[in-house]
Design an enzyme around this catalytic site. Structure first.
Site, PDB file in Angstrom:
ATOM      1  N   HIS A 290       0.843  -1.202   0.000  1.00 29.34           N
ATOM      2  CA  HIS A 290       0.000   0.000   0.000  1.00 29.34           C
ATOM      3  C   HIS A 290       0.876   1.250   0.000  1.00 29.34           C
ATOM      4  O   HIS A 290       0.634   2.190  -0.748  1.00 29.34           O
ATOM      5  CB  HIS A 290      -0.857   0.071   1.267  1.00 29.34           C
ATOM      6  CG  HIS A 290      -1.930  -0.975   1.380  1.00 29.34           C
ATOM      7  ND1 HIS A 290      -2.114  -1.727   2.516  1.00 29.34           N
ATOM      8  CD2 HIS A 290      -2.884  -1.372   0.511  1.00 29.34           C
ATOM      9  CE1 HIS A 290      -3.143  -2.535   2.341  1.00 29.34           C
ATOM     10  NE2 HIS A 290      -3.619  -2.355   1.129  1.00 29.34           N
TER      11      HIS A 290
ATOM     12  N   LYS B 115     -17.735  -6.627   7.176  1.00 28.94           N
ATOM     13  CA  LYS B 115     -16.411  -7.261   7.283  1.00 28.94           C
ATOM     14  C   LYS B 115     -15.747  -6.776   8.558  1.00 28.94           C
ATOM     15  O   LYS B 115     -15.330  -5.619   8.638  1.00 28.94           O
ATOM     16  CB  LYS B 115     -15.567  -6.854   6.065  1.00 28.94           C
ATOM     17  CG  LYS B 115     -14.821  -8.011   5.412  1.00 28.94           C
ATOM     18  CD  LYS B 115     -14.325  -7.664   4.026  1.00 28.94           C
ATOM     19  CE  LYS B 115     -12.992  -6.955   3.990  1.00 28.94           C
ATOM     20  NZ  LYS B 115     -12.515  -6.657   2.633  1.00 28.94           N
TER      21      LYS B 115
ATOM     22  N   ARG C 213      -1.582  -5.714  -8.595  1.00 28.83           N
ATOM     23  CA  ARG C 213      -0.487  -6.611  -8.223  1.00 28.83           C
ATOM     24  C   ARG C 213      -0.207  -7.639  -9.309  1.00 28.83           C
ATOM     25  O   ARG C 213       0.929  -8.006  -9.559  1.00 28.83           O
ATOM     26  CB  ARG C 213      -0.815  -7.337  -6.916  1.00 28.83           C
ATOM     27  CG  ARG C 213      -0.769  -6.446  -5.706  1.00 28.83           C
ATOM     28  CD  ARG C 213      -1.337  -7.118  -4.513  1.00 28.83           C
ATOM     29  NE  ARG C 213      -2.753  -7.377  -4.689  1.00 28.83           N
ATOM     30  CZ  ARG C 213      -3.583  -7.722  -3.723  1.00 28.83           C
ATOM     31  NH1 ARG C 213      -3.141  -7.888  -2.511  1.00 28.83           N
ATOM     32  NH2 ARG C 213      -4.860  -7.915  -3.963  1.00 28.83           N
TER      33      ARG C 213
ATOM     34  N   SER D  70      -3.035  -7.560   2.935  1.00 25.87           N
ATOM     35  CA  SER D  70      -3.286  -7.437   4.375  1.00 25.87           C
ATOM     36  C   SER D  70      -3.775  -8.773   4.932  1.00 25.87           C
ATOM     37  O   SER D  70      -3.399  -9.161   6.044  1.00 25.87           O
ATOM     38  CB  SER D  70      -4.351  -6.368   4.643  1.00 25.87           C
ATOM     39  OG  SER D  70      -3.914  -5.125   4.195  1.00 25.87           O
TER      40      SER D  70
HETATM   41  O1  PNS Z   1      -8.438  -2.937   0.321  1.00 25.28           O
HETATM   42  P1  PNS Z   1      -9.624  -3.504  -0.395  1.00 25.28           P
HETATM   43  O2  PNS Z   1     -10.588  -4.154   0.589  1.00 25.28           O
HETATM   44  O3  PNS Z   1      -9.243  -4.407  -1.539  1.00 25.28           O
HETATM   45  O4  PNS Z   1     -10.382  -2.245  -1.058  1.00 25.28           O
HETATM   46  C1  PNS Z   1     -11.595  -2.381  -1.769  1.00 25.28           C
HETATM   47  C2  PNS Z   1     -12.355  -1.052  -1.697  1.00 25.28           C
HETATM   48  C3  PNS Z   1     -12.615  -0.677  -0.247  1.00 25.28           C
HETATM   49  C4  PNS Z   1     -11.544   0.045  -2.365  1.00 25.28           C
HETATM   50  C5  PNS Z   1     -13.712  -1.212  -2.462  1.00 25.28           C
HETATM   51  O5  PNS Z   1     -14.412  -2.309  -1.947  1.00 25.28           O
HETATM   52  C6  PNS Z   1     -14.568   0.038  -2.365  1.00 25.28           C
HETATM   53  O6  PNS Z   1     -14.360   0.984  -3.076  1.00 25.28           O
HETATM   54  N1  PNS Z   1     -15.543   0.021  -1.419  1.00 25.28           N
HETATM   55  C7  PNS Z   1     -16.410   1.154  -1.150  1.00 25.28           C
HETATM   56  C8  PNS Z   1     -17.857   0.829  -1.517  1.00 25.28           C
HETATM   57  C9  PNS Z   1     -18.097   1.049  -3.000  1.00 25.28           C
HETATM   58  O7  PNS Z   1     -17.922   2.136  -3.526  1.00 25.28           O
HETATM   59  N2  PNS Z   1     -18.510  -0.026  -3.678  1.00 25.28           N
HETATM   60  C10 PNS Z   1     -18.784  -0.027  -5.116  1.00 25.28           C
HETATM   61  C11 PNS Z   1     -17.521  -0.343  -5.907  1.00 25.28           C
HETATM   62  S1  PNS Z   1     -17.833  -0.266  -7.645  1.00 25.28           S
END
Ligand code: PNS
Length: 168
Positions: free
Chosen positions: A17, A41, A90, A127
């Protein structure tokens, strides 16, 4: 001022990150690191603890703001006038889901997503894996910042860094 957001769960922040955040910080005047809160979660660290760690490990960079948000990322971007999302890729395994999210986000509000290819030494890093390895006493030093290493050790009641060290 050119601004972007680096969103994620950051439970906890890893060196992968940090690499993406640092690189975004070279491309943009200000980078908001947004901890996206997902009520379904349950994380290892509370959101405030994740934010504290992020602030600690990015304070030397100078142009990083740490925030959190419950809801859609596009709403956060719109409310804060941020036109670009920066994310790390990644490997090809990330690509399908990341592309879907980028396309959905663009359809919702027109926000752009910029992908940064993560440094190869971080391509296996997540993570979730860090938490799993540390939980069972494996060595995660070098994979997370020292502040996170210390917090993991406190949380898990082990050293989170020494069991695979041949000198032990
Ligand atoms: O670190 P992560 O868990 O891989 O990040 C994923 C994250 C939090 C960036 C993604 O799930 C997100 O943007 N969540 C916010 C809710 C949202 O906007 N959902 C619609 C995505 S198209």
């Amino acid at each position: 001022m050119r601004r972007c957001v680096c969103p994620g769960s950051f439970d906890p922040v890893t060196n992968g990150h940090l690499d993406v955040i640092e690189r975004a910080g070279r491309l943009y005047d200000e980078v908001t690191v947004a901890i996206m809160i997902n009520n379904s979660k349950r994380g290892m660290f509370e959101v405030e603890e994740r934010a504290e760690l992020l602030r600690e490990v990015t304070e030397g960079l100078g142009n990083i703001v740490v925030d959190s948000h419950h809801g859609l990322l596009v709403d956060y971007c719109r409310d804060h006038g941020i036109p670009v999302i920066v994310k790390g890729l990644r490997a090809v395994t990330d690509f399908d889901y990341e592309l879907q999210m980028a396309q959905m986000n663009h359809r919702l509000t027109g926000v752009e997503t910029l992908f940064v290819a993560t440094s190869p030494e971080h391509s296996f890093l997540s993570s979730s894996l860090v938490k799993e390895v540390a939980t069972y006493g494996g060595d995660v030093s070098g994979l997370v910042p020292d502040a996170v290493l210390r917090r993991l050790a406190t949380r898990l009641g082990n050293t989170a860094q020494s069991t695979t060290d041949p000198s032990n």
